[in-house]
Design a protein around this motif. Structure first.
Motif, PDB file in Angstrom:
ATOM      1  N   LYS A   8       0.824  -1.210   0.000  1.00 38.30           N
ATOM      2  CA  LYS A   8       0.000   0.000   0.000  1.00 38.30           C
ATOM      3  C   LYS A   8       0.852   1.250   0.000  1.00 38.30           C
ATOM      4  N   GLU A  11       2.199   1.702  -3.509  1.00 38.70           N
ATOM      5  CA  GLU A  11       1.190   2.235  -4.420  1.00 38.70           C
ATOM      6  C   GLU A  11       0.952   3.716  -4.171  1.00 38.70           C
ATOM      7  N   ALA A  12       0.903   4.056  -2.875  1.00 40.45           N
ATOM      8  CA  ALA A  12       0.669   5.458  -2.532  1.00 40.45           C
ATOM      9  C   ALA A  12       1.823   6.327  -3.016  1.00 40.45           C
ATOM     10  N   GLN A  13       3.057   5.784  -2.845  1.00 43.17           N
ATOM     11  CA  GLN A  13       4.234   6.538  -3.282  1.00 43.17           C
ATOM     12  C   GLN A  13       4.226   6.713  -4.794  1.00 43.17           C
ATOM     13  N   THR A  14       3.828   5.639  -5.518  1.00 42.64           N
ATOM     14  CA  THR A  14       3.779   5.711  -6.978  1.00 42.64           C
ATOM     15  C   THR A  14       2.762   6.751  -7.436  1.00 42.64           C
ATOM     16  N   GLU A  15       1.583   6.739  -6.758  1.00 44.20           N
ATOM     17  CA  GLU A  15       0.552   7.718  -7.114  1.00 44.20           C
ATOM     18  C   GLU A  15       1.037   9.141  -6.840  1.00 44.20           C
ATOM     19  N   THR A  16       1.743   9.274  -5.701  1.00 46.43           N
ATOM     20  CA  THR A  16       2.259  10.609  -5.361  1.00 46.43           C
ATOM     21  C   THR A  16       3.265  11.097  -6.394  1.00 46.43           C
ATOM     22  N   ALA A  18       3.476  10.110  -9.487  1.00 45.48           N
ATOM     23  CA  ALA A  18       2.776  10.376 -10.747  1.00 45.48           C
ATOM     24  C   ALA A  18       2.112  11.752 -10.710  1.00 45.48           C
ATOM     25  N   GLU A  19       1.469  12.033  -9.550  1.00 44.51           N
ATOM     26  CA  GLU A  19       0.822  13.334  -9.411  1.00 44.51           C
ATOM     27  C   GLU A  19       1.852  14.457  -9.446  1.00 44.51           C
ATOM     28  N   GLU A  22       2.999  14.879 -13.031  1.00 47.93           N
ATOM     29  CA  GLU A  22       1.970  15.574 -13.801  1.00 47.93           C
ATOM     30  C   GLU A  22       1.934  17.056 -13.437  1.00 47.93           C
TER      31      GLU A  22
END
Length: 299
Positions: A8, A11-16, A18-19, A22
Motif C-alpha cells: 500500500k 502504491e501510494a508513493q507511486t501515485e504521489t 505520478a501526481e 503531472e
C-alpha cells in the motif's frame, strides 16, 4: 500484514510521484505559455514602436549555435529596430534580443568602453558595440548594418568568440609589474618620473578587447605570434623605469623570440581599430629598436 502495508505504501508513493510528475509537467507548460505570451507582447510592442518611430534601422546579425538542431549552419538574421539619437550598436542588439529573439547571444558589461567585452565586427571593421554610434556608420538609415563576431577567432555562439588563445598570448608576456626595489614604508607610493609616466601612459589603456588581434593579418596566419595587444603589454612594463635593467632584459628576451616583435609587418591595422587609440604599431617598432640596441656588441 507487513507485506500488505508495504504494498500500500508503494502504491501510494507511486501515485504521489505520478501526481508530482503531472504537476511538474503542467507547471512547465504554464511557464512556456507565459513566456510565449510575453514574447508576443514584446513583438507587438516592437511593431508599435516601429510604426510610431520617425526613423528605423535594419541590422543583419550573424547567428550560429552548434548545440541546437537546425541552427548549426551559420546564417544572418535581420531585425528592424527603431532609431533614436545617441543609439549605439549595442543598444540595437539589446533591442533585438529583448523584443525579437531572447536566444540572441553577445557579450557586454560596462557599456562605457572600459570592459572590452563587446568587441564586434561591424560593417567590416572591429569596433566596440557600446562605443559605436549608429549615426556614425555611413548611410545607416538607408542600408543594412552588418554585425558579426570578431574574425580569426573560433565562434562559440552567435557573436561570442573564444578568447582563450588571446588570453594565453597576453599571459605569455608576464603582464604584471615587477619592480626591483620596493618603497621603504608599507604606505609609501612606488613613485615614477613624470616623463616616464607619459611615455607608457597610452599603453596602459589596453582593455583586452582583442580587436587589434582580430585585425592583424600576421596573427591570422601565425597562431603563435604574440600579437599587438600582448606586445603592447610587454612595452608597458619594459619601458617602466621602476622595474630595473635585469627585468627589462627578461622582457626583451620574451618579445625577441621567433613569434615576437619581428613578425610584425607594420601594416597599422591594429592601430586603426584600437578603441582606446593606443599607437600599437609604434610601440612594436620601438621594441624592435630596443631589441636591436640590446643585441649590439662593440669590439
Amino acid at each position: 500484514m507487513s507485506t500488505e502495508v508495504t504494498e500500500k505504501e508503494t502504491e501510494a508513493q507511486t501515485e504521489t510521484e505520478a501526481e508530482s510528475g503531472e504537476s511538474a509537467h503542467q507547471s512547465r507548460r504554464m511557464e512556456q505559455k507565459r513566456q510565449q505570451a510575453s514574447q508576443r507582447d514584446l513583438e507587438e510592442e516592437a511593431r508599435t514602436e516601429i510604426d510610431e518611430a520617425e526613423q528605423t534601422i535594419e541590422v543583419k546579425v550573424f547567428r550560429f549555435d552548434p548545440e541546437v538542431a537546425g541552427k548549426e549552419e551559420p546564417r544572418f538574421d535581420t531585425f528592424h529596430v527603431p532609431f533614436f539619437k545617441g543609439m549605439t550598436v549595442l543598444d540595437a542588439l539589446i533591442y533585438a534580443r529583448d523584443h525579437y529573439d531572447s536566444s540572441l547571444t553577445f557579450r557586454h558589461s560596462c557599456r562605457q568602453a572600459i570592459c572590452g567585452s563587446d568587441a564586434l565586427f561591424v560593417n567590416g571593421r572591429q569596433r566596440l558595440g557600446c562605443k559605436t554610434q549608429i549615426a556614425d556608420l555611413e548611410d545607416h538609415l538607408n542600408s543594412t548594418i552588418r554585425i558579426e563576431p570578431l574574425p580569426h577567432q573560433e565562434v562559440v555562439k552567435d557573436l561570442v568568440v573564444d578568447m582563450e588563445h588571446f588570453y594565453d598570448q597576453m599571459e605569455a608576456v608576464e603582464p604584471f609589474f615587477d619592480a626591483d626595489e620596493l618603497p621603504d614604508g608599507d604606505l609609501e607610493e612606488q613613485r615614477q618620473d613624470r616623463e616616464n609616466r607619459e611615455k607608457i601612459k597610452m599603453s596602459t589603456r589596453c582593455i583586452w578587447c582583442g580587436a587589434c588581434m582580430s585585425s592583424c593579418n600576421i596573427a591570422a596566419g601565425d597562431n603563435e605570434y604574440l600579437g599587438p595587444a600582448a606586445i603592447n603589454k610587454a612595452y608597458r612594463f619594459a619601458m617602466d623605469e621602476r622595474e630595473g635593467e635585469d627585468r627589462k632584459q627578461q622582457r626583451l628576451n620574451i618579445i625577441e623570440q621567433e613569434h615576437g616583435v619581428w613578425r610584425c609587418q607594420t601594416q597599422f591595422s591594429c592601430t586603426e581599430v584600437c578603441p582606446k587609440d593606443i599607437p600599437l604599431t609604434e610601440h612594436i617598432q620601438e621594441l624592435k629598436r630596443e631589441s636591436v640596441k640590446n643585441n649590439l656588441k662593440f669590439w
